[in-house]
Design a protein around this motif. Structure first.
Motif, PDB file in Angstrom:
ATOM      1  N   LEU B  26       0.827  -1.208   0.000  1.00  0.00           N
ATOM      2  CA  LEU B  26       0.000   0.000   0.000  1.00  0.00           C
ATOM      3  C   LEU B  26       0.860   1.257   0.000  1.00  0.00           C
ATOM      4  CD1 LEU B  26      -2.830  -0.889   2.543  1.00  0.00           C
ATOM      5  CD2 LEU B  26      -2.873  -1.014   0.046  1.00  0.00           C
ATOM      6  N   PRO B  27       0.374   2.324  -0.630  1.00  0.00           N
ATOM      7  CA  PRO B  27       1.076   3.611  -0.571  1.00  0.00           C
ATOM      8  C   PRO B  27       1.063   4.137   0.859  1.00  0.00           C
ATOM      9  CG  PRO B  27      -0.635   3.623  -2.269  1.00  0.00           C
ATOM     10  CD  PRO B  27      -0.837   2.400  -1.423  1.00  0.00           C
ATOM     11  N   GLU B  29       0.049   6.208   4.009  1.00  0.00           N
ATOM     12  CA  GLU B  29      -1.217   6.724   4.527  1.00  0.00           C
ATOM     13  C   GLU B  29      -1.508   8.125   3.991  1.00  0.00           C
ATOM     14  OE1 GLU B  29      -3.698   4.537   7.085  1.00  0.00           O
ATOM     15  OE2 GLU B  29      -3.693   6.736   7.107  1.00  0.00           O
ATOM     16  N   GLU B  31      -0.525   9.686   1.390  1.00  0.00           N
ATOM     17  CA  GLU B  31      -0.847   9.779  -0.036  1.00  0.00           C
ATOM     18  C   GLU B  31      -2.303   9.392  -0.284  1.00  0.00           C
ATOM     19  OE1 GLU B  31       1.813   7.729  -2.654  1.00  0.00           O
ATOM     20  OE2 GLU B  31       0.593   8.172  -4.422  1.00  0.00           O
ATOM     21  N   MET B  32      -2.733   8.333   0.388  1.00  0.00           N
ATOM     22  CA  MET B  32      -4.114   7.897   0.204  1.00  0.00           C
ATOM     23  C   MET B  32      -5.078   8.927   0.762  1.00  0.00           C
ATOM     24  SD  MET B  32      -3.865   3.745   0.626  1.00  0.00           S
ATOM     25  CE  MET B  32      -3.114   3.667   2.239  1.00  0.00           C
ATOM     26  N   TYR B  33      -4.689   9.522   1.861  1.00  0.00           N
ATOM     27  CA  TYR B  33      -5.531  10.556   2.462  1.00  0.00           C
ATOM     28  C   TYR B  33      -5.660  11.761   1.527  1.00  0.00           C
ATOM     29  CZ  TYR B  33      -7.241  14.008   5.789  1.00  0.00           C
ATOM     30  OH  TYR B  33      -7.996  14.981   6.413  1.00  0.00           O
ATOM     31  N   ASP B  34      -4.526  12.196   0.997  1.00  0.00           N
ATOM     32  CA  ASP B  34      -4.534  13.348   0.083  1.00  0.00           C
ATOM     33  C   ASP B  34      -5.373  13.068  -1.156  1.00  0.00           C
ATOM     34  OD1 ASP B  34      -2.909  14.670   1.822  1.00  0.00           O
ATOM     35  OD2 ASP B  34      -1.062  14.346   0.693  1.00  0.00           O
ATOM     36  N   LEU B  35      -5.275  11.853  -1.629  1.00  0.00           N
ATOM     37  CA  LEU B  35      -6.042  11.465  -2.798  1.00  0.00           C
ATOM     38  C   LEU B  35      -7.538  11.573  -2.515  1.00  0.00           C
ATOM     39  CD1 LEU B  35      -5.298  10.604  -5.595  1.00  0.00           C
ATOM     40  CD2 LEU B  35      -5.112   8.246  -4.798  1.00  0.00           C
ATOM     41  N   ALA B  36      -7.939  11.075  -1.368  1.00  0.00           N
ATOM     42  CA  ALA B  36      -9.348  11.177  -0.983  1.00  0.00           C
ATOM     43  C   ALA B  36      -9.761  12.641  -0.888  1.00  0.00           C
ATOM     44  CB  ALA B  36      -9.596  10.459   0.340  1.00  0.00           C
ATOM     45  N   LEU B  38      -8.573  15.108  -2.545  1.00  0.00           N
ATOM     46  CA  LEU B  38      -8.705  15.627  -3.908  1.00  0.00           C
ATOM     47  C   LEU B  38     -10.056  15.244  -4.500  1.00  0.00           C
ATOM     48  CD1 LEU B  38      -7.617  16.972  -6.491  1.00  0.00           C
ATOM     49  CD2 LEU B  38      -6.626  14.755  -7.092  1.00  0.00           C
ATOM     50  N   PHE B  39     -10.403  13.974  -4.393  1.00  0.00           N
ATOM     51  CA  PHE B  39     -11.658  13.518  -4.986  1.00  0.00           C
ATOM     52  C   PHE B  39     -12.863  14.129  -4.276  1.00  0.00           C
ATOM     53  CE2 PHE B  39      -9.018   9.909  -6.628  1.00  0.00           C
ATOM     54  CZ  PHE B  39      -9.186  10.232  -7.970  1.00  0.00           C
ATOM     55  N   LYS B  40     -12.684  14.422  -3.008  1.00  0.00           N
ATOM     56  CA  LYS B  40     -13.751  15.083  -2.271  1.00  0.00           C
ATOM     57  C   LYS B  40     -14.137  16.397  -2.959  1.00  0.00           C
ATOM     58  CE  LYS B  40     -13.309  13.970   2.048  1.00  0.00           C
ATOM     59  NZ  LYS B  40     -12.816  13.928   3.448  1.00  0.00           N
TER      60      LYS B  40
END
Lengths: 119, 119
Positions: B26-27, B29, B31-36, B38-40
């Motif tokens: 997994l990437p 934490e 990075e995954m948080y930032d991605l979420a 962004l999509f938000k």
DNA sequence: TTATCATATGAGCAGATGTTCATATGTTAA
DNA sequence: TTAACATATGAACATCTGCTCATATGATAA
């Protein structure tokens, strides 16, 4: 009279012609709404994490919860959201339910998101 | 002892080896948080509509509000969200502030989203 | 300067969202 | 059938979010 702002603006400065032209080119309300609903699904870190796990392997709910250090219930609720949006599908194998990615748009969308962030 | 679920699961059935392997892939934490996050930003129909307008043309806040039949304040608040996420940029022209798309990932991401929906 | 237009912003509120907890449903084995 | 495991689900609650309203900031023209 409702929406005074629009009226007021037109009196002064809004470019009515431009506004009309742009309005004609916009997609249907419904389409834009549905699009927002789709991205809303990507807009939660728990769901993003679930998707990243599924990039690696098909997996059951229990293992998924272990991967993310979260409760089975929380994961199950989110899997439902992902499933309704057709980002994820499931199959039963004995007592377990195995989840997997529904299609490859998911990878592409997330990939583009990552590119945007790396800047 | 916290997180009993994980413990209990391991006693019974969770595939500890599989879980460990996936966790390693997994990437971060963050990075995954930032991605979420962004999509938000894409996950709201007002903001999606703003982006669709900007696909057509650079435009000032007032015209944008007219295009979407919303108040200037509501639009301005959302433009700020879009700007902080670097999806949109702005320049001043006299009394107006003109907004435009920041880059082309936006088009790609939304395009993929549309493809997913058309099914 | 002052008046007016254009945009930005803070506070407050109503509605949406994610987690927890308890429990229901479904599957398998004995 | 019953017991145990695996997953799903409903209700409750706390947090987050987007809009409105009022007002502040910024720019231009007189």
């Amino acid at each position: 009279m409702a929406l005074n702002d629009v009226e007021i603006c037109e009196i002064h400065e809004v470019h009515a012609d431009k506004v009309k032209m742009v309005k004609n080119k916009l997609p249907e309300e419904d389409e834009m709404y549905d699009l927002a609903e789709l991205f809303k699904v990507f807009g939660d870190s728990t769901r993003i994490k679930i998707l990243f796990v599924l990039f690696e392997t098909d997996i059951c709910v229990c293992d998924l919860a272990a991967c993310l250090n979260m409760t089975q219930s929380a994961i199950s609720h989110q899997l439902k959201v992902l499933k309704v949006s057709k980002l994820v599908k499931s199959r039963r194998e004995g007592k377990s339910v195995i989840y997997s990615l529904a299609d490859d748009h998911v990878r592409t969308i997330i990939g583009q998101g990552r590119e945007h962030i790396e800047e």
